[in-house]
Motif scaffolding. Structure first.
Motif, short mmCIF file in Angstrom:
data_model
loop_
_atom_site.label_atom_id
_atom_site.label_comp_id
_atom_site.label_asym_id
_atom_site.label_seq_id
_atom_site.Cartn_x
_atom_site.Cartn_y
_atom_site.Cartn_z
N ILE A 322 76.96 112.83 -96.26
CA ILE A 322 77.00 111.82 -95.63
C ILE A 322 77.50 110.35 -95.04
N LYS A 324 78.07 107.73 -92.30
CA LYS A 324 77.51 107.00 -90.54
C LYS A 324 78.66 106.88 -89.38
N ASP A 325 78.61 107.01 -89.15
CA ASP A 325 79.79 106.30 -87.83
C ASP A 325 81.12 107.53 -88.06
N ARG A 326 80.80 108.40 -89.05
CA ARG A 326 81.99 109.60 -88.84
C ARG A 326 81.61 110.47 -88.72
N ASP A 327 82.05 110.92 -87.31
CA ASP A 327 81.64 112.67 -86.43
C ASP A 327 83.08 113.18 -86.74
N GLU A 328 83.79 113.14 -87.09
CA GLU A 328 85.96 113.24 -86.96
C GLU A 328 85.36 114.99 -87.62
N ASP A 330 82.93 117.16 -91.17
CA ASP A 330 81.92 117.75 -92.10
C ASP A 330 82.26 117.96 -94.00
#
Length: 462
Positions: A322, A324-328, A330
């Protein structure tokens, strides 16, 4: 030695084989006699063969054979002992027969000498007292005597009236008063004794050598037959005892040892026929028990080493998936270790704010050495990735670094990719690793067959 095999008929058929273009048959026969017999007719070969000490190779159509003695290490103790025992028995029997023959021969000469002396006494006594009765006396069974004068005329004996040659008379004169001498007269080989009578005539007594040696020959034949029978019984008895108490027990020991060397360490040698075999069995069993102890200790050591290597391997793998602050993106990774811990590893990390690197690799070594080399490879890839323009440059530099101090000649297969999160472009390099699999947007999977090069640490370049 090469020789042509003579074609002879054999009355016994032991082996039968259709003849081929090239025949190669290996047999063992004894070197004590002509045991091998062969016959070629009608496209077949018939062999008479006795296993023992000589190897015979039949090759090609010319039926030539080569004889080679089997090396000592290939002979069985039974064959070696039986051959040595047979040779010893033959020598002893020959010595015994020769000694008996000499003793019997000496006894025959002594018997004949006594007979000549006794006959001389009887003939002289009768001749001095009753001259006319001297023709009727015996010398053994086949022996004769003659009394002749200076002119060679025989006056008494079975050859009365005949004349003895002058050369014979001279020889007899030279042998007067000797204990005995050998001479042939009247066509008979005889043991003779000559003496002068009181009237100047010569008495010649002849004992037939056929008669003299008849008893010796009979006794020699009987003694020889008895010796052969005795030594044959002794040979068979000793060979039986050796086979029963030594060879068979050695075979039992060897059978158990064969099982032990095949990995059946629970096998025990139980040969208790004598104190020597009891000691041998106990020593082998103790050695196997000690070996089992060493194996158990070594297994325990290896298990500890594998646990440590597994701990090193697991500690080197990233577990935080995981960001944090990275949703580009998985990311997830998993590794299922085999029974034997190796140097497999994966890694993922950011090179800069918009580029993520991820790697999959496999180290050739196992155990602690493989785990340590894995740590070196992982560290080298991370350190060079930050200052490299491409995955290929990163793995190239890492490979040169890993070559240093690589005394065990280990290597690493690796796949490394740089993913630009802004553009979605993936750059990758493959150093002899498996092809990656890509899942497309429509859910289909595709094997990405990228170009390969040699593994890391397998070669150094500048």
């Amino acid at each position: 030695t090469k020789m042509n095999l003579n074609i002879i008929r054999s009355g016994l058929v032991v082996f039968k084989k259709e003849r081929e273009k090239s025949i190669k048959m290996m047999y063992r026969v004894t070197h004590y006699g002509a045991i091998l017999m062969a016959d070629y007719f009608g496209g077949q070969i018939i062999e008479l063969d006795r296993p023992n000490l000589i190897k015979i190779m039949f090759e090609s159509d010319d039926m030539s054979i080569s004889l080679d003695k089997i090396p000592k290490e290939e002979r069985s103790i039974a064959d070696t002992f039986q051959n040595a025992l047979l040779l010893a028995m033959v020598i002893l029997m020959a010595i015994s027969s020769f000694t008996t023959y000499l003793v019997l021969t000496q006894g025959s000469y002594q018997y004949a000498s006594n007979m000549l002396s006794q006959s001389e006494y009887n003939i002289v006594t009768y001749y001095n007292e009753y001259e006319e009765m001297a023709d009727n006396l015996d010398v053994g069974i086949e022996g004769i005597y003659v009394i002749y004068g200076d002119n060679g005329m025989v006056n008494h004996g079975v050859h009365k009236g005949e004349t003895i040659p002058i050369s014979t008379m001279k020889y007899i004169e030279s042998q007067l008063d000797k204990k005995y001498f050998e001479y042939q007269l009247y066509g008979v080989d005889s043991l003779c004794r000559a003496t002068k009578l009181i009237d100047g005539k010569t008495l010649l007594i002849m004992a037939s050598m056929n008669e003299m040696f008849w008893y010796r020959n009979i006794e020699a034949y009987e003694s020889g037959f008895s010796a052969i029978l005795l030594f044959t019984v002794m040979y068979l008895f000793i060979a039986f005892m050796v086979k029963t108490y030594i060879t068979d027990n050695l075979d039992k020991v060897n059978a158990s040892l064969e099982k032990i060397t095949s990995g059946h360490l629970d096998e025990r040698v139980e040969v208790r026929e004598s104190s020597e075999f009891v000691s041998l069995s106990d020593d082998i069993n103790e050695t196997v028990e000690s070996l089992k102890g060493y194996i158990a200790k070594e297994k325990l050591r290896i298990d500890k080493e594998l646990k440590l290597a597994k701990a090193i391997q697991q500690s080197a793998l990233p577990r935080n998936f995981i960001f944090k602050d990275r949703d580009e993106f998985d990311v997830y990774a998993m590794m299922e270790a085999a029974k034997e811990v190796g140097g497999d590893f994966y890694d993922f990390f950011f090179i800069d704010s918009h580029t993520i690197a991820f790697a999959v690799a496999d180290v050739s070594g196992k155990g602690i050495p493989g785990a340590m080399f894995m740590m070196r490879a992982k560290t080298a890839i991370r350190s060079f990735a930050a200052n490299s323009q491409s995955p290929g440059e990163t793995l190239f530099k890492a490979s040169n670094t890993l070559c240093e101090g690589n005394e065990e000649d280990m290597f690493v297969t690796a796949w490394l990719g740089f993913l630009d999160l802004k553009t979605g472009v993936l750059k990758c390099a493959n150093y002899a690793h498996e092809f990656p699999v890509i899942m497309r947007a429509n859910g289909d999977y595709e094997v990405f067959e990228d170009e390969h090069t040699l593994p890391l640490a397998s070669w150094r370049s500048s």
